[in-house]
Design a protein around this motif. Structure first.
Motif, short mmCIF file in Angstrom:
data_model
loop_
_atom_site.label_atom_id
_atom_site.label_comp_id
_atom_site.label_asym_id
_atom_site.label_seq_id
_atom_site.Cartn_x
_atom_site.Cartn_y
_atom_site.Cartn_z
N LYS B 75 -1.68 -3.57 -8.34
CA LYS B 75 -0.34 -3.05 -8.59
C LYS B 75 0.70 -3.64 -7.63
CE LYS B 75 -1.37 1.40 -10.66
NZ LYS B 75 -1.40 2.85 -10.46
N LEU B 76 0.51 -4.92 -7.29
CA LEU B 76 1.44 -5.53 -6.32
C LEU B 76 2.85 -5.68 -6.90
CD1 LEU B 76 -0.51 -8.29 -4.36
CD2 LEU B 76 0.47 -6.17 -3.51
N ASP B 77 2.96 -5.61 -8.22
CA ASP B 77 4.29 -5.76 -8.83
C ASP B 77 5.07 -4.46 -8.90
OD1 ASP B 77 3.94 -8.41 -9.20
OD2 ASP B 77 3.09 -8.22 -11.23
N SER B 78 4.38 -3.34 -8.61
CA SER B 78 5.08 -2.05 -8.71
C SER B 78 5.96 -1.83 -7.47
CB SER B 78 4.07 -0.92 -8.88
OG SER B 78 3.17 -0.93 -7.80
N PRO B 79 6.99 -0.97 -7.62
CA PRO B 79 7.93 -0.79 -6.51
C PRO B 79 7.34 -0.02 -5.33
CG PRO B 79 8.45 0.70 -8.30
CD PRO B 79 7.36 -0.19 -8.81
N VAL B 80 7.96 -0.23 -4.21
CA VAL B 80 7.58 0.41 -2.94
C VAL B 80 7.47 1.93 -3.11
CG1 VAL B 80 8.53 1.02 -0.68
CG2 VAL B 80 8.44 -1.36 -1.40
N THR B 81 8.42 2.49 -3.88
CA THR B 81 8.48 3.95 -4.01
C THR B 81 7.21 4.55 -4.63
OG1 THR B 81 9.80 3.48 -5.97
CG2 THR B 81 10.97 4.31 -4.05
N ASP B 82 6.43 3.71 -5.34
CA ASP B 82 5.17 4.22 -5.92
C ASP B 82 4.06 4.32 -4.87
OD1 ASP B 82 6.47 4.29 -8.26
OD2 ASP B 82 5.31 2.70 -9.26
N HIS B 83 4.22 3.62 -3.78
CA HIS B 83 3.11 3.50 -2.83
C HIS B 83 3.40 4.05 -1.43
CE1 HIS B 83 0.76 0.95 -5.58
NE2 HIS B 83 1.96 0.48 -5.96
N MET B 84 4.70 4.23 -1.16
CA MET B 84 5.02 4.65 0.22
C MET B 84 4.60 6.11 0.48
SD MET B 84 9.12 5.09 -0.17
CE MET B 84 9.86 6.49 -1.00
N VAL B 85 4.40 6.41 1.76
CA VAL B 85 4.15 7.79 2.17
C VAL B 85 5.51 8.44 2.37
CG1 VAL B 85 3.18 9.25 4.00
CG2 VAL B 85 1.98 7.18 3.28
N ARG B 86 5.73 9.58 1.70
CA ARG B 86 7.07 10.15 1.72
C ARG B 86 7.32 11.10 2.91
NH1 ARG B 86 9.78 9.30 -3.24
NH2 ARG B 86 8.41 8.13 -4.63
N GLU B 87 6.23 11.65 3.42
CA GLU B 87 6.37 12.53 4.60
C GLU B 87 6.31 11.65 5.83
OE1 GLU B 87 6.02 16.32 4.63
OE2 GLU B 87 6.94 15.80 2.72
N VAL B 88 7.46 11.36 6.43
CA VAL B 88 7.47 10.46 7.58
C VAL B 88 7.66 11.24 8.87
CG1 VAL B 88 8.49 8.39 8.60
CG2 VAL B 88 8.49 8.69 6.12
N MET B 89 6.73 11.07 9.78
CA MET B 89 6.88 11.69 11.11
C MET B 89 7.82 10.80 11.93
SD MET B 89 5.94 13.90 13.45
CE MET B 89 4.33 14.64 13.28
#
Lengths: 123, 321
Positions: B75-89
């Protein structure tokens, strides 16, 4: 009593370490009145206090006090810690109240200054 | 590393603020990037993670593990928002380093974006930036100690090195009224100078207490501040604290321990118990005070080196003035 013993007896946390934990503290005292510290402070002693402003460190430094213990888990402001680092005073914090911190150290053999009185023309 | 050095590092992490150890050149990702673009960016910038930023807000974080997972799933073509961790410390820039060390170590985070109190990204902190900063601080501290050693050596030889019939070193300090944050600075410098001159510690202590009381009096009670002059000779030390107002009405009264005109805010900080002049008199060998209401006050104190070196202030063997 060494500084290490003192920290252990008070279940204390060292905030600034400017002395070896093996170093002896000859006696202890407690005051929230800085004039008292200047009047009764003795060389290398440990001071228990509830005040945390930077002037406490300055006063201790002038009076020759080596270790300051902040009672009731009081958190000193950044300026106080900085000043202790510069002036060579060791800072410890403990969860005990002033009464109990003193009592524990005294019971463990740390002496105080003995009877002291200020009178007119006593110098 | 000895145990002492370890505790020195502990002290540093308590006293150092996040903003002094963070990296400020943060590589950021935008939500519209693909994971393939992230992979290339990480490779080129040699980083293993970066925050995802929209405007000046952090909306997520992507690490190498997320990139590898995207690769494995094709899934390298999918956007960052699909893979990022949303809870950021994150860490606040004015927090003490001890808090972030706990998060980096115990919680297993490899990097913490640093934000200001408005939540704006201002830097990033990793184990690498932390170690570099602590090593730099330790180096500065070592150099400071070395400089102090050299200064002490030089100053302690001044009376032998300077040739005259009678040498004295004069130090002058200006003390501002009501400047509580700097109160004691002059005394501190005087103490340090006397130590460098290798004056015996018991005398240094007596001088320090007396001059500190005098300085606090200038800070607390004067309306225009004043000055402290110190004259150091090989066998004696004379100090005068001079101000131009408001002066003292009754000299006998202020000399009584416990008499004080200090305002409440001074008392709240542990001062103003009215023992200042009593303390000064007890510590010094000679004390003289001149004052006139509406004019000013001059306090002269003298310390004689030699036999009067009993260390404990106010202890037995106190001096007669």
């Amino acid at each position: 009593m060494t500084i290490g013993d003192l920290v252990e007896i008070l279940s204390g946390r060292i905030l600034v370490e400017n002395h070896s934990l093996d170093e002896e503290v000859p006696r202890g005292g407690a005051a929230d009145l800085m004039s008292d510290v200047l009047a009764f402070g003795t060389d290398r002693m440990v001071l228990m206090t509830g005040l945390t402003n930077p002037q406490v460190v300055r006063t201790a430094d002038m009076a020759g006090v080596n270790v300051i213990v902040f009672v009731r888990d009081k958190k000193p402001p950044h300026e106080t810690i900085e000043m202790a680092r510069d002036s060579g005073v060791t800072l410890v914090s403990t969860g005990y109240t002033m009464y109990e911190a003193c009592g524990r150290l005294y019971a463990a053999g740390l002496p105080g200054r003995g009877p002291v009185k200020i009178e007119n023309d006593s110098w | 590393m000895t145990s002492h050095e370890i505790t020195y590092v502990q002290e540093l992490i308590y006293t150092t603020r996040v903003e002094t150890v963070m990296a400020t050149n943060v590589v950021v990702l935008s939500p519209s990037m693909t994971m393939a673009e992230v992979k290339t960016l990480m490779k080129n910038k040699r980083i293993s993670g970066a925050p995802v930023v929209e405007g000046d807000r952090i909306v997520g974080i992507v690490t190498m593990a997320d990139v590898i997972q995207a690769m494995e799933c094709g899934k390298l073509d999918s956007p960052v928002t699909d893979h990022m961790v949303r809870e950021v410390m994150t860490a606040f820039k004015d927090a003490s380093v001890v808090e972030v060390v706990n998060n980096l170590g115990r919680e297993g985070f490899a990097r913490l974006p640093v934000v200001d109190r408005d939540g704006k990204l201002v830097g990033i902190l990793t184990n690498g930036t932390l170690i570099r900063a602590l090593l730099r601080e330790m180096d500065i501290s070592f150099q400071k100690k070395e400089t102090e050693r050299i200064q002490t050596y030089r100053a302690s030889h001044i009376f032998q090195d300077i040739l005259s019939d009678d040498t004295s070193v004069v130090l002058r300090f200006i003390v501002d009224e009501k400047d509580f944050s700097n109160a004691g600075k002059a005394s501190s410098m005087i103490k340090k100078s006397l130590q460098r001159l290798q004056i015996p510690p018991p005398i240094v202590r007596r001088v320090a207490v007396a001059v500190y009381e005098a300085e606090m009096n200038l800070v607390i009670h004067t309306d225009v501040g004043g000055e402290i002059n110190v004259d150091i000779r090989p066998d004696r030390l004379s100090i005068s604290a001079i101000d131009h107002g408001p002066g003292i009405k009754d000299l006998q009264q202020v000399l009584q321990p416990g008499f004080s005109t200090a305002p409440q805010w001074i008392r709240d900080m542990g001062f103003g118990a009215g023992m200042g002049l009593a303390n000064i008199k007890r510590c010094s060998d000679v004390m003289k005070m001149l004052s006139e209401p509406g004019a000013g006050t001059r306090l002269d104190i003298v310390f004689i080196f030699g036999e009067n070196t009993s260390g404990v202030v106010g202890g037995p063997g106190g001096k007669k003035s």
